[in-house]
Enzyme design. Sequence first.
Site, mmCIF file in Angstrom:
data_model
loop_
_atom_site.group_PDB
_atom_site.id
_atom_site.type_symbol
_atom_site.label_atom_id
_atom_site.label_comp_id
_atom_site.label_asym_id
_atom_site.label_seq_id
_atom_site.Cartn_x
_atom_site.Cartn_y
_atom_site.Cartn_z
ATOM 1 N N ASP A 1 -16.379 10.417 2.998
ATOM 2 C CA ASP A 1 -16.233 8.982 3.243
ATOM 3 C C ASP A 1 -16.104 8.298 1.883
ATOM 4 O O ASP A 1 -16.971 8.476 1.010
ATOM 5 C CB ASP A 1 -17.479 8.475 3.996
ATOM 6 N N SER A 41 -0.051 -2.181 -1.354
ATOM 7 C CA SER A 41 0.715 -2.606 -0.177
ATOM 8 C C SER A 41 1.515 -3.873 -0.481
ATOM 9 O O SER A 41 1.111 -4.707 -1.312
ATOM 10 C CB SER A 41 -0.249 -2.887 0.978
ATOM 11 N N GLY A 84 -8.112 4.929 3.275
ATOM 12 C CA GLY A 84 -8.646 3.579 3.446
ATOM 13 C C GLY A 84 -8.141 2.948 4.728
ATOM 14 O O GLY A 84 -7.360 3.535 5.473
ATOM 15 N N VAL A 85 -8.627 1.725 4.964
ATOM 16 C CA VAL A 85 -8.151 0.945 6.115
ATOM 17 C C VAL A 85 -6.730 0.485 5.789
ATOM 18 O O VAL A 85 -6.485 -0.067 4.713
ATOM 19 C CB VAL A 85 -9.070 -0.266 6.365
ATOM 20 N N HIS A 91 1.427 -6.237 1.262
ATOM 21 C CA HIS A 91 0.608 -7.369 1.720
ATOM 22 C C HIS A 91 -0.205 -8.008 0.592
ATOM 23 O O HIS A 91 -0.828 -9.043 0.801
ATOM 24 C CB HIS A 91 -0.242 -6.943 2.917
ATOM 25 N N ASP A 113 -10.186 13.426 3.679
ATOM 26 C CA ASP A 113 -10.189 12.292 4.605
ATOM 27 C C ASP A 113 -11.613 12.207 5.160
ATOM 28 O O ASP A 113 -12.413 13.136 5.004
ATOM 29 C CB ASP A 113 -9.181 12.495 5.749
ATOM 30 N N GLY A 132 -1.001 8.876 8.695
ATOM 31 C CA GLY A 132 0.444 9.015 8.886
ATOM 32 C C GLY A 132 1.149 9.482 7.615
ATOM 33 O O GLY A 132 1.935 10.444 7.643
ATOM 34 N N LEU A 133 0.886 8.823 6.494
ATOM 35 C CA LEU A 133 1.560 9.212 5.253
ATOM 36 C C LEU A 133 0.974 10.492 4.682
ATOM 37 O O LEU A 133 1.689 11.284 4.050
ATOM 38 C CB LEU A 133 1.480 8.073 4.228
ATOM 39 N N TYR A 168 -6.986 -7.456 4.187
ATOM 40 C CA TYR A 168 -6.429 -6.151 3.832
ATOM 41 C C TYR A 168 -5.610 -6.255 2.533
ATOM 42 O O TYR A 168 -5.825 -5.483 1.583
ATOM 43 C CB TYR A 168 -5.570 -5.645 4.999
HETATM 44 P P1 NAI Z 1 -3.361 5.602 8.043
HETATM 45 O O1 NAI Z 1 -4.263 4.575 8.594
HETATM 46 O O2 NAI Z 1 -2.532 6.410 8.989
HETATM 47 O O3 NAI Z 1 -4.181 6.604 7.105
HETATM 48 C C1 NAI Z 1 -5.274 6.189 6.326
HETATM 49 C C2 NAI Z 1 -6.272 7.320 6.286
HETATM 50 O O4 NAI Z 1 -7.398 6.872 5.526
HETATM 51 C C3 NAI Z 1 -6.786 7.728 7.677
HETATM 52 O O5 NAI Z 1 -6.576 9.113 7.900
HETATM 53 C C4 NAI Z 1 -8.259 7.369 7.641
HETATM 54 O O6 NAI Z 1 -9.084 8.290 8.337
HETATM 55 C C5 NAI Z 1 -8.556 7.386 6.140
HETATM 56 N N1 NAI Z 1 -9.724 6.554 5.873
HETATM 57 C C6 NAI Z 1 -10.007 5.319 6.362
HETATM 58 N N2 NAI Z 1 -11.235 4.926 5.964
HETATM 59 C C7 NAI Z 1 -11.722 5.925 5.177
HETATM 60 C C8 NAI Z 1 -12.942 6.117 4.483
HETATM 61 N N3 NAI Z 1 -13.927 5.200 4.512
HETATM 62 N N4 NAI Z 1 -13.106 7.261 3.806
HETATM 63 C C9 NAI Z 1 -12.125 8.203 3.765
HETATM 64 N N5 NAI Z 1 -10.959 8.093 4.418
HETATM 65 C C10 NAI Z 1 -10.750 6.954 5.116
HETATM 66 O O7 NAI Z 1 -2.404 4.840 6.993
HETATM 67 P P2 NAI Z 1 -1.026 5.336 6.371
HETATM 68 O O8 NAI Z 1 0.069 4.640 7.050
HETATM 69 O O9 NAI Z 1 -1.002 6.801 6.264
HETATM 70 O O10 NAI Z 1 -1.130 4.697 4.907
HETATM 71 C C11 NAI Z 1 -1.690 5.401 3.845
HETATM 72 C C12 NAI Z 1 -2.022 4.421 2.729
HETATM 73 O O11 NAI Z 1 -0.845 3.734 2.345
HETATM 74 C C13 NAI Z 1 -3.050 3.371 3.113
HETATM 75 O O12 NAI Z 1 -3.876 3.118 1.992
HETATM 76 C C14 NAI Z 1 -2.211 2.151 3.416
HETATM 77 O O13 NAI Z 1 -2.926 0.961 3.175
HETATM 78 C C15 NAI Z 1 -1.055 2.340 2.456
HETATM 79 N N6 NAI Z 1 0.163 1.702 2.939
HETATM 80 C C16 NAI Z 1 0.868 2.258 3.973
HETATM 81 C C17 NAI Z 1 2.021 1.664 4.416
HETATM 82 C C18 NAI Z 1 2.879 2.282 5.462
HETATM 83 O O14 NAI Z 1 3.945 1.721 5.750
HETATM 84 N N7 NAI Z 1 2.507 3.397 6.096
HETATM 85 C C19 NAI Z 1 2.496 0.385 3.846
HETATM 86 C C20 NAI Z 1 1.649 -0.110 2.776
HETATM 87 C C21 NAI Z 1 0.539 0.532 2.348
HETATM 88 C C1 15L Z 2 1.024 -1.889 5.482
HETATM 89 O O1 15L Z 2 0.372 -2.143 4.475
HETATM 90 C C2 15L Z 2 0.478 -1.044 6.572
HETATM 91 O O2 15L Z 2 -0.359 -0.028 6.064
HETATM 92 C C3 15L Z 2 1.537 -0.418 7.445
HETATM 93 O O3 15L Z 2 0.909 0.041 8.642
HETATM 94 C C4 15L Z 2 2.678 -1.381 7.779
HETATM 95 O O4 15L Z 2 2.265 -2.310 8.676
HETATM 96 C C5 15L Z 2 3.224 -1.996 6.488
HETATM 97 O O5 15L Z 2 2.219 -2.515 5.656
HETATM 98 C C6 15L Z 2 4.243 -3.106 6.734
HETATM 99 O O6 15L Z 2 4.137 -4.155 6.113
HETATM 100 O O7 15L Z 2 5.177 -2.894 7.517
#
Ligand code: NAI
Ligand code: 15L
Length: 269
Positions: A54, A114, A76-77, A116, A37, A17-18, A139
């Site tokens: 990976d 995060s 990441g997850v 969290h 990715d 997403g981000l 997480y």
């Molecule tokens: P997302 O889950 O949409 O994207 C994470 C990406 O990491 C995915 O495309 C996935 O395929 C990839 N990924 C997972 N396991 C992998 C691996 N073993 N090797 C390579 N790639 C891998 O998450 P989002 O929302 O885009 O968040 C991005 C980052 O920001 C994450 O690290 C998340 O923990 C962090 N984050 C996001 C928040 C939010 O509000 N969107 C809030 C806090 C932290």
């Molecule tokens: C996170 O760390 C997650 O990646 C995101 O999906 C949201 O749930 C966010 O925190 C949150 O706390 O709202």
Amino acid sequence: MTIKVHEKLLLTGAAGGLGKALRERLKANCSVLRLSDVQPFGAAAANEEVILADLADSAAVHTMVQGVDAIVHLGGVSVEGPFGPILQANILGAYNLYEAARKSGVKRIVFASSNHVTGFYRQDQTITADHPPRPDGMYGLSKAFGEDLSRLYFDRYGIETACVRIGSSFAEPKDRRMLATWLSFDDLHRLITACLTTPVLGHSIVFGMSNNAVTWWDNSRARHIGYVPQDSSDIFREAVYARTPAPDLKDPVAQYQGGGFVVAGPFGD
Ligand code: NAI
Ligand code: 15L
């Protein structure tokens, strides 16, 4: 205007997403944007490179990192879940990334941590980066590991890192909690840009939030980064209140900053 200080920038988690939200925006920060990715997400456009890797695969991560100046590490997850995948992607993956950065001479990393990491602080507390971690699950614990790992690589090897404790970065706040935690995509990009361009970053922890009236986080320890949010969740407040019920204040989900993450689980595979 974004100041371009890096020639080649790596964005991990590009299929997420981000990652999708930042792909166009980060082109202003570099001459070449390398996207990575584990999941396929399409071909490289102009001034882009695509490398599938990976994070748990050390050799693949070394190839992914080779030749870049700086890294925005989102991969990441991203939610609470079974420990196995979190261990592989977030813990082993972070180790592989920092080892690769050390060997390749990367000097600056923006790490998507995060809120969290500190999810077990209460919603009536304001915390700074000096408050000890209180992760709300595996997480959050894995992100706390990433923060400590990056501090070690700064202390030993001088690799600068901004640990951005992202709140909730989505197009709009989805619920009442996110009125406090919301980070717009444009502010996320502003914050990453500030982390990439500030003269001296060191090892820093910064809360990733927009200019929301209600907040639990004090970024006064991160003034040297120079992040000035331009957006606010306040414009969504009325609509969010209208479509969501009042919280049950006896419920841990409403008491703690981590919201639903504080009761998510169990942790086993
Ligand atoms: P997302 O889950 O949409 O994207 C994470 C990406 O990491 C995915 O495309 C996935 O395929 C990839 N990924 C997972 N396991 C992998 C691996 N073993 N090797 C390579 N790639 C891998 O998450 P989002 O929302 O885009 O968040 C991005 C980052 O920001 C994450 O690290 C998340 O923990 C962090 N984050 C996001 C928040 C939010 O509000 N969107 C809030 C806090 C932290
Ligand atoms: C996170 O760390 C997650 O990646 C995101 O999906 C949201 O749930 C966010 O925190 C949150 O706390 O709202």
